[in-house]
Design a protein around this motif. Structure first.
Motif, PDB file in Angstrom:
ATOM      1  N   UNK A  36       0.853  -1.171   0.000  1.00 16.78           N
ATOM      2  CA  UNK A  36       0.000   0.000   0.000  1.00 16.78           C
ATOM      3  C   UNK A  36       0.896   1.229   0.000  1.00 16.78           C
ATOM      4  N   UNK A  37       0.329   2.380  -0.306  1.00 24.02           N
ATOM      5  CA  UNK A  37       1.134   3.604  -0.268  1.00 24.02           C
ATOM      6  C   UNK A  37       0.282   4.778   0.189  1.00 24.02           C
ATOM      7  N   UNK A  38       0.958   5.749   0.750  1.00 21.89           N
ATOM      8  CA  UNK A  38       0.283   6.959   1.184  1.00 21.89           C
ATOM      9  C   UNK A  38       1.105   8.160   0.763  1.00 21.89           C
ATOM     10  N   UNK A  39       0.551   8.938  -0.145  1.00 21.67           N
ATOM     11  CA  UNK A  39       1.196  10.166  -0.599  1.00 21.67           C
ATOM     12  C   UNK A  39       0.872  11.293   0.377  1.00 21.67           C
ATOM     13  N   UNK A  40       1.696  12.318   0.408  1.00 24.30           N
ATOM     14  CA  UNK A  40       1.438  13.440   1.320  1.00 24.30           C
ATOM     15  C   UNK A  40       0.056  14.042   1.109  1.00 24.30           C
ATOM     16  N   UNK A  41      -0.706  14.139   2.194  1.00 20.52           N
ATOM     17  CA  UNK A  41      -2.017  14.737   2.121  1.00 20.52           C
ATOM     18  C   UNK A  41      -3.107  13.859   1.549  1.00 20.52           C
ATOM     19  N   UNK A  42      -2.778  12.599   1.297  1.00 17.75           N
ATOM     20  CA  UNK A  42      -3.763  11.690   0.704  1.00 17.75           C
ATOM     21  C   UNK A  42      -3.966  10.472   1.579  1.00 17.75           C
ATOM     22  N   UNK A  87       6.482  10.900 -10.966  1.00 18.90           N
ATOM     23  CA  UNK A  87       6.416  11.739  -9.758  1.00 18.90           C
ATOM     24  C   UNK A  87       5.198  11.426  -8.890  1.00 18.90           C
ATOM     25  N   UNK A  88       4.103  11.036  -9.510  1.00 17.92           N
ATOM     26  CA  UNK A  88       2.900  10.716  -8.741  1.00 17.92           C
ATOM     27  C   UNK A  88       3.007   9.410  -7.966  1.00 17.92           C
ATOM     28  N   UNK A  89       4.097   8.674  -8.160  1.00 21.14           N
ATOM     29  CA  UNK A  89       4.356   7.474  -7.357  1.00 21.14           C
ATOM     30  C   UNK A  89       5.023   7.828  -6.025  1.00 21.14           C
ATOM     31  N   UNK A  90       5.379   9.089  -5.846  1.00 26.27           N
ATOM     32  CA  UNK A  90       5.997   9.517  -4.602  1.00 26.27           C
ATOM     33  C   UNK A  90       5.048   9.268  -3.438  1.00 26.27           C
ATOM     34  N   UNK A  91       5.522   8.502  -2.459  1.00 29.31           N
ATOM     35  CA  UNK A  91       4.676   8.128  -1.325  1.00 29.31           C
ATOM     36  C   UNK A  91       5.496   7.322  -0.335  1.00 29.31           C
ATOM     37  N   UNK A  92       4.904   7.087   0.810  1.00 31.03           N
ATOM     38  CA  UNK A  92       5.457   6.128   1.751  1.00 31.03           C
ATOM     39  C   UNK A  92       4.788   4.795   1.448  1.00 31.03           C
ATOM     40  N   UNK A  93       5.594   3.781   1.241  1.00 34.38           N
ATOM     41  CA  UNK A  93       5.102   2.474   0.846  1.00 34.38           C
ATOM     42  C   UNK A  93       5.124   1.524   2.046  1.00 34.38           C
ATOM     43  N   UNK A  94       4.024   0.809   2.222  1.00 35.18           N
ATOM     44  CA  UNK A  94       3.872  -0.113   3.333  1.00 35.18           C
ATOM     45  C   UNK A  94       3.622  -1.522   2.811  1.00 35.18           C
ATOM     46  N   UNK A  95       4.280  -2.493   3.422  1.00 34.97           N
ATOM     47  CA  UNK A  95       3.913  -3.874   3.177  1.00 34.97           C
ATOM     48  C   UNK A  95       2.990  -4.306   4.315  1.00 34.97           C
ATOM     49  N   UNK A  96       2.114  -5.243   4.011  1.00 35.49           N
ATOM     50  CA  UNK A  96       1.131  -5.659   4.991  1.00 35.49           C
ATOM     51  C   UNK A  96       0.742  -7.106   4.761  1.00 35.49           C
ATOM     52  N   UNK A  97       0.270  -7.734   5.830  1.00 33.86           N
ATOM     53  CA  UNK A  97      -0.110  -9.142   5.779  1.00 33.86           C
ATOM     54  C   UNK A  97      -1.585  -9.297   6.137  1.00 33.86           C
ATOM     55  N   UNK A  98      -2.246 -10.125   5.353  1.00 31.17           N
ATOM     56  CA  UNK A  98      -3.686 -10.382   5.493  1.00 31.17           C
ATOM     57  C   UNK A  98      -3.896 -11.881   5.698  1.00 31.17           C
ATOM     58  N   UNK A  99      -4.307 -12.299   6.888  1.00 31.16           N
ATOM     59  CA  UNK A  99      -4.436 -13.732   7.142  1.00 31.16           C
ATOM     60  C   UNK A  99      -5.636 -14.397   6.477  1.00 31.16           C
ATOM     61  N   UNK A 100      -6.519 -13.613   5.861  1.00 36.40           N
ATOM     62  CA  UNK A 100      -7.717 -14.175   5.265  1.00 36.40           C
ATOM     63  C   UNK A 100      -7.375 -14.998   4.024  1.00 36.40           C
ATOM     64  N   UNK A 101      -8.114 -16.067   3.844  1.00 37.77           N
ATOM     65  CA  UNK A 101      -7.961 -16.905   2.648  1.00 37.77           C
ATOM     66  C   UNK A 101      -8.983 -16.531   1.581  1.00 37.77           C
ATOM     67  N   UNK A 102      -9.698 -15.431   1.806  1.00 43.55           N
ATOM     68  CA  UNK A 102     -10.736 -15.010   0.867  1.00 43.55           C
ATOM     69  C   UNK A 102     -10.117 -14.053  -0.139  1.00 43.55           C
TER      70      UNK A 102
END
Length: 125
Positions: A36-42, A87-102
């Motif tokens: 996931x990612x979060x750009x400034x102000x978004x 430039x619009x890819x500028x953001x803080x990028x997060x990795x995350x884990x989802x235990x759901x099998x759905x």
């Protein structure tokens, strides 16, 4: 599952960058993983997701054909190869884990229980 992202960088438009996310815990291979990612102000947004076995894979339309998500279930590591960066890819990028099998939960950040600390990517024009 504990997650540690790496690969932060300052690049120019058109360059490539690979992010990695090292996971600890014996359940890694049984979790859906996402970036996931979060750009400034978004708000934070879905970028890419990969099911526990490595398939299927989902991408946000904004990164499709430029980004590639992959995982190594032996090394317990998730990757995001980012090509043709904008430039619009500028953001803080997060990795995350989802235990759901759905499968339908892959793009829903509310289904991800474990998050890395985030790594900053800056793309200059």
């Amino acid at each position: 599952v504990q997650l540690q992202a790496s690969g932060r960088g300052w690049v120019q438009a058109g360059d490539s960058l690979r992010l990695s996310c090292a996971a600890s815990g014996r359940t890694y291979s049984r979790t859906t993983m996402g970036w996931f990612r979060q750009a400034p102000g978004k708000a934070r947004e879905f970028v890419a997701g990969i099911f526990r076995s490595g398939t299927p894979i989902r991408y946000a339309n904004s990164v499709k054909d430029r980004f590639t998500i992959s995982r190594d279930n032996v090394k317990n590591t998730l990757y995001l190869q980012m090509d043709s960066l904008k430039p619009e890819d500028t953001a803080k990028y997060y990795c995350a884990a989802n235990p759901s099998a759905i499968l339908s939960t892959m793009t829903d950040q509310g289904q991800y229980n474990y998050w890395g600390q985030g790594t900053l990517v800056t793309v200059s024009s």
